[in-house]
Scaffold this active site. Structure first.
Site: not given
Ligand code: M6R
Length: 606
Positions: A2, A27, A74, A478, A98-99, A485, A501, A601, A482
């Site tokens: 947010c 955000r 959010w 990773e 926010n929160g 996501e 396994h 983000k 990606k």
């Molecule tokens: O701002 P940060 O690096 O602490 O964020 C951590 C994760 O929320 C962030 O890396 C998230 O996994 C990404 N959206 C992945 O692409």
């Protein structure tokens, strides 16, 4: 998560609030809203969806007023719709939040008994009525102090009042909040990025503090309601115009920027003439450190995992890694001679910040690897290692991941040199190799056509797997993250040796499997695991590096050969096609690449 903006000015504020909300949209973007004070009333416009829609509604309503607050959401409590969008307002008070308010159910019961009516499903609405209730008997400062005491949870708040037509109250516990100073106006913002286009003079609220801002005056208070003096910081203003340029999406731009961002990062840490890594002002003697613990979330956690391999290879330190949301609640065995490293692009991730606070409380050595140097995590750690990537706007972390890897790799090399795990010759050779990396990354960026075709198979499949061993395992995780996501298809990252396994049972005819098998020490082993999935019908996309000696095995669906580099550096190159695979899979389906569904983000709730 947010975003909050507040402006108190001598001119109408709604257009500036909308502009700032656009900057804050990374955000949270499921709904948005704005409230201003004009003609003795609180006027509110809210919408589900994006700021563009809000802007249309605001201009239809011709929203006036020189004091106002805005929010992008959010959702935590209540579905993302117009009613649940912030601000939440009564006749007298309007709040953006926010929160999470953890005791909202209890407070709601208390307020219902007092006759207050609720419109939304959110936890925020209790704040509105609680303030009104407290204002019946107390002055503004005391009413805010009392309200904040009654709230359990984490929050950043922006509040306006019908009967206080010239001010905004801001309050912080857990979630970040900053005050900005302008000519004949002052601002409230959930991060400095939103304020940077208006001012570079900023004060960050500390936990428990609140503020009262007017167009020409700001006052700060601690949790007891006692006035406190705060410093005004001057921020560098060179990042404020970061845009998409000719790219369709920030993510595409941020992938392509990587040769430059890595070059910038290297320049900050490496003295090329002397082949030396400089980590200036490192506050501890390396002899006093016997272990490191690396902590992060999501992609940043994958950087920590990658760093574990490097630190174990290059230094004699004992290395632990942890996911911040687990670390913060576990019964940790804290190590006084340990260094705790917090990795976060935004520097605002709630779980990572809480893990840092926990270590600070236990008087441990804390260091952060961040992109945003003004962030809460950077400000509150003993030592900061910036990754120098410039703003990263796409929700999917790309250039920040490579930046985190680079800084962690340089730190591992430096410590390996100081603790004599690495001979001077090897140390200098590795520094020479790093210098070539930006060019190699640049050459690895050229697989768009091929990746775009391949990506369609990933869209159509029920799911996919990403496999790797050793240095390639964190990159496999990773790559899978990606893809999930951005393209909303199931993807699983796994150590190649673990397939038999259990996960091998998932493999069926035509399932796409990405195998990361660079020609390093693990190559032969990974190739054997690859044959096991091919034998069960998988369509394998092999990502390896160019080599004259090794022939690509048969029965592989597709192969991508990245440039060759030292084994330590191959993870940087293997990452690039995976970023593109995720990008194109999302593009094929017309998804919102920079703002994938359900995500944000900066994850400022736990
Ligand atoms: O701002 P940060 O690096 O602490 O964020 C951590 C994760 O929320 C962030 O890396 C998230 O996994 C990404 N959206 C992945 O692409």
């Amino acid at each position: 998560m947010c975003g909050i903006i507040g402006i108190t000015s001598n001119k109408p504020v709604s257009a500036s609030i909308i502009n700032s909300l656009r900057k804050l949209e990374y955000r949270g973007y499921d709904s948005a809203g704005i409230a201003t004070l004009s003609n003795g009333f609180i006027n509110e416009v809210k919408t589900e969806g994006r700021v563009d829609k809000l802007e249309k509604n605001v201009s239809l309503k011709n929203l006036e007023g020189v004091v106002g607050i805005g929010h992008v959401r959010w959702a935590t409590h209540g579905v993302p719709n117009t009613v649940n969008a912030h601000p939440h307002s009564s006749e007298n008070v309007s709040v953006v939040h926010n929160g999470i308010i953890e005791n909202s159910t209890l407070l709601k019961k208390y307020l219902l008994n007092k006759g207050y009516k609720f419109k939304s499903q959110t936890d925020t609405e209790v704040i509105v009525h609680l303030i009104s209730e407290n204002l019946k008997e107390l002055n503004l400062v005391d009413a805010i102090t009392k309200t904040l005491k009654q709230l359990i949870g984490s929050f950043a708040l922006g509040i306006i009042f019908k009967d206080e037509p010239d001010l905004i109250v801001g309050a912080r516990r857990g979630s970040p909040l900053a005050v900005g100073y302008g000519p004949n106006e002052n601002y409230l913002g959930s991060d400095s990025y939103a304020l940077k286009s208006m001012t570079n003079k900023i004060t960050y609220l500390d936990d428990g503090e609140f503020c009262i801002i007017k167009k020409d005056q700001t006052e700060f208070f601690n949790e007891k309601g006692v006035k406190v003096n705060k410093k005004v910081l001057e921020l560098s203003s060179n990042e404020e115009n970061y845009g998409k340029g000719d790219y369709k999406h920030f993510m595409a731009k941020e992938i392509e920027e990587q040769p430059t961002t890595i070059k910038n990062c290297i320049k900050e840490y490496i003295d090329n003439a002397n082949k030396e890594i400089n980590i200036y002002n490192f506050p501890w003697d390396i002899k006093d450190i016997s272990s490191i613990t690396l902590i992060g979330c999501g992609t940043a956690y994958h950087s920590c995992l990658m760093a574990k391999y490097w630190f174990e290879e290059l230094t004699s330190l004992d290395v632990n890694i942890d996911i911040a949301s687990e670390f913060r609640y576990r019964k940790n065995r804290f190590k006084k001679d340990g260094l705790y490293i917090f990795v976060s692009q935004s520097g605002e991730t709630a779980d990572t910040y809480a893990a840092l606070e926990l270590c600070n409380k236990n008087d441990l050595k804390t260091c952060s690897v961040v992109n945003v140097v003004e962030s809460s995590i950077a400000r509150d750690s003993n030592f900061v290692l910036p990754i120098h990537c410039g703003p990263e706007i796409g929700v999917a972390s790309t250039k920040a991941f490579l930046g985190q890897l680079m800084v962690l790799y340089l730190l591992a090399l430096k410590i390996g040199n100081l603790d004599k795990t690495l001979s001077l010759d090897i140390y200098k050779d590795k520094i020479t190799s790093i210098q070539k990396l930006p060019k190699l990354i640049n050459e690895t960026l050229s697989f768009d056509n091929k990746v775009q075709i391949i990506s369609k198979t990933f869209n159509e499949a029920k799911g996919s797997m990403f496999l790797g061993r050793g240095f390639s395992f964190p990159i496999a995780l990773e790559g899978a993250l990606k893809l999930k996501e951005l393209s909303y298809v199931h993807a699983e990252g796994y150590p190649a040796g673990e397939m038999k396994h259990g996960p091998l049972a998932l493999i069926e005819e035509g399932m796409p499997v990405v195998v990361l098998a660079p020609r390093d020490n693990y190559y032969r082993k990974t190739i054997s695991n690859m044959q096991e999935v091919i034998a069960r019908g998988a369509k394998v996309l092999l990502i390896t590096n160019k080599s004259k000696d090794e022939v690509i095995p048969e029965n592989i669906w597709e192969t991508i050969e990245v440039e060759s580099a030292d084994d330590d550096l191959l993870p940087f190159l293997l990452t690039i096609p995976l970023q593109k695979l995720a990008y194109y899979s999302a593009l094929n389906n017309g998804y919102d690449i920079d703002k994938p569904r359900n995500l944000a983000k900066s994850v400022t709730v736990e």
